[in-house]
Write a protein that holds these residues in place. Structure first.
Motif, mmCIF file in Angstrom:
data_model
loop_
_atom_site.group_PDB
_atom_site.id
_atom_site.type_symbol
_atom_site.label_atom_id
_atom_site.label_comp_id
_atom_site.label_asym_id
_atom_site.label_seq_id
_atom_site.Cartn_x
_atom_site.Cartn_y
_atom_site.Cartn_z
ATOM 1 N N PHE A 65 31.267 33.143 -34.953
ATOM 2 C CA PHE A 65 31.193 34.586 -34.731
ATOM 3 C C PHE A 65 32.132 35.289 -35.714
ATOM 4 C CE2 PHE A 65 30.253 32.501 -30.681
ATOM 5 C CZ PHE A 65 29.044 33.091 -30.338
ATOM 6 N N THR A 66 31.556 36.054 -36.644
ATOM 7 C CA THR A 66 32.376 36.722 -37.662
ATOM 8 C C THR A 66 33.066 37.968 -37.125
ATOM 9 O OG1 THR A 66 30.652 38.219 -38.482
ATOM 10 C CG2 THR A 66 30.695 35.977 -39.392
ATOM 11 N N GLN A 67 32.595 38.511 -36.017
ATOM 12 C CA GLN A 67 33.100 39.778 -35.443
ATOM 13 C C GLN A 67 33.004 40.938 -36.425
ATOM 14 O OE1 GLN A 67 32.774 38.572 -32.395
ATOM 15 N NE2 GLN A 67 34.500 39.836 -31.718
ATOM 16 N N GLU A 68 32.075 40.825 -37.387
ATOM 17 C CA GLU A 68 31.855 41.852 -38.414
ATOM 18 C C GLU A 68 33.096 42.118 -39.253
ATOM 19 O OE1 GLU A 68 30.325 45.352 -36.449
ATOM 20 O OE2 GLU A 68 28.256 44.709 -36.786
ATOM 21 N N GLN A 69 34.023 41.181 -39.265
ATOM 22 C CA GLN A 69 35.269 41.387 -40.004
ATOM 23 C C GLN A 69 35.576 40.253 -40.970
ATOM 24 O OE1 GLN A 69 38.718 43.012 -37.670
ATOM 25 N NE2 GLN A 69 37.409 42.529 -35.910
ATOM 26 N N PHE A 70 35.171 39.035 -40.618
ATOM 27 C CA PHE A 70 35.622 37.882 -41.384
ATOM 28 C C PHE A 70 34.419 37.069 -41.860
ATOM 29 C CE2 PHE A 70 38.780 38.891 -38.080
ATOM 30 C CZ PHE A 70 39.785 39.367 -38.909
ATOM 31 N N GLU A 71 33.743 37.643 -42.856
ATOM 32 C CA GLU A 71 32.569 37.004 -43.429
ATOM 33 C C GLU A 71 32.994 35.778 -44.234
ATOM 34 O OE1 GLU A 71 28.595 36.339 -44.390
ATOM 35 O OE2 GLU A 71 29.449 37.726 -42.927
ATOM 36 N N PRO A 72 32.379 34.618 -43.980
ATOM 37 C CA PRO A 72 32.731 33.424 -44.759
ATOM 38 C C PRO A 72 32.399 33.609 -46.239
ATOM 39 C CG PRO A 72 31.493 32.852 -42.774
ATOM 40 C CD PRO A 72 31.406 34.334 -42.920
ATOM 41 N N ILE B 258 25.612 31.100 -37.992
ATOM 42 C CA ILE B 258 26.446 32.275 -38.243
ATOM 43 C C ILE B 258 25.934 33.428 -37.384
ATOM 44 C CG2 ILE B 258 27.385 33.858 -39.961
ATOM 45 C CD1 ILE B 258 28.179 30.995 -40.447
ATOM 46 N N GLU B 259 26.824 34.028 -36.604
ATOM 47 C CA GLU B 259 26.467 35.196 -35.789
ATOM 48 C C GLU B 259 27.373 36.353 -36.190
ATOM 49 O OE1 GLU B 259 24.854 37.762 -34.164
ATOM 50 O OE2 GLU B 259 23.943 35.947 -33.290
ATOM 51 N N ARG B 260 26.748 37.401 -36.727
ATOM 52 C CA ARG B 260 27.523 38.525 -37.250
ATOM 53 C C ARG B 260 27.660 39.675 -36.263
ATOM 54 N NH1 ARG B 260 24.942 35.989 -41.488
ATOM 55 N NH2 ARG B 260 26.308 35.489 -43.248
ATOM 56 N N THR B 261 26.899 39.683 -35.197
ATOM 57 C CA THR B 261 27.055 40.711 -34.169
ATOM 58 C C THR B 261 28.260 40.368 -33.302
ATOM 59 O OG1 THR B 261 24.658 41.057 -34.128
ATOM 60 C CG2 THR B 261 25.929 41.910 -32.257
#
Length: 296
Positions: free
Chosen positions: A168-175, A190-193
């Protein structure tokens, strides 16, 4: 009255006290009773202690130390520390003061948990920081990694060995591109939401609710929360710190000596990789080093 004061009654502080006691030094252990691992039901990976609760291990350690007539205990907080000509004066939360020429700080760190509904009550149970400590029990079940910073990708690399993993990137920490390639090789979703709520009969975890209303089944969620010093004493004494990936940590040399002569430190507050076994080992070294400095 005392030759050394150990502040912190976790694994590091208990081990430091044991070695000072066995060196026949008069030592005071100050224990606020708030160890970082108090939320966990079991400690794993500690040889001979695997599966026992941290509280049970600490209780056994306290009982062993109580057998030494040169060990004293104060159950409370050390709220101030001052360096003086003859050593250090420590003020306790009940107003009393104690003095010693040597200090061992083992006060640890405090976790700053992500502000997600349902997360705090699951911390140490089904929301976890270390798969080596708490991964085997959740093996082959749906797992998640909640990113809190760039270093979270490291967890994303590891967790698939325990079960199918969603990152979960939390819309902040894109790999990064390289991290995405590794995740693809490891089968990481990968879940961006953003995750907004954890679901299930707490402290158990059944799923994560996302901001768009969808749910993702989960048995456990791994995250690396930001950290701060659990006690201000090292700062009050003027010890040097460094900035780590998750927060500040106290600088010590190979013998656990801080930048302030006579002040030694061990445990999570001095390293960026945390475990019960590492804390106990570092506490032993700090206790031995404090003793050797008294001899010198």
């Amino acid at each position: 009255m005392f030759e050394a004061i150990v502040i912190g009654g976790g694994f590091a502080g208990l081990s430091a006290t044991m070695y000072l006691a066995r060196a026949r030094r008069r030592v005071l252990l100050v224990d606020a009773g708030e160890p970082r691992n108090r939320f966990a039901d079991a400690s794993h990976g500690f040889l001979g202690m695997d599966g026992k609760s941290p509280a049970a291990i600490r209780t056994a350690g306290r009982a062993e130390l109580a057998a030494y007539d040169n060990v004293s205990f104060f159950d409370g907080k050390a709220v101030d520390a001052v360096e003086e000509e003859e050593g250090f004066t420590i003020t306790m939360n009940d107003g009393r003061t104690e003095q010693a020429p040597r200090l061992v700080l083992a006060t640890g760190v405090a976790d700053i948990l992500p502000e997600i509904d349902g997360l705090a009550q699951r911390w140490g149970k089904s929301v976890l920081h270390c798969p080596f400590c708490h991964g085997y029990e959740f093996r082959d079940r749906p797992l998640g990694v909640l990113a809190t910073g760039p270093a979270s990708a490291h967890q994303g690399d590891l967790i698939p060995d325990w079960g199918p993993t969603t990152y979960f990137t939390q819309e902040q920490f894109e790999p990064s591109k390289e991290e995405l390639q590794r995740f693809a090789q490891r089968g990481v979703t990968i879940e961006r939401t953003p995750v907004i709520e954890l679901l299930g009969d707490a402290p158990n975890l059944e799923a994560a609710r996302l901001a768009d209303g969808r749910t993702v089944p989960l048995a456990a969620l791994y995250t690396a929360p930001k950290q701060k010093m659990a006690s201000p004493l090292a700062g009050k004494l003027g010890c040097d710190f460094a900035d780590g990936a998750l927060g500040p940590y106290l600088l010590v040399d190979d013998m656990k000596q801080t930048s302030v002569p006579g002040v030694f430190a061990a445990g999570d507050m001095t390293v960026q990789m945390h475990s019960a076994l590492l804390a106990s080992s570092a506490g032993m070294m700090a206790g031995v080093a404090a003793y050797r400095s008294l001899v010198a």
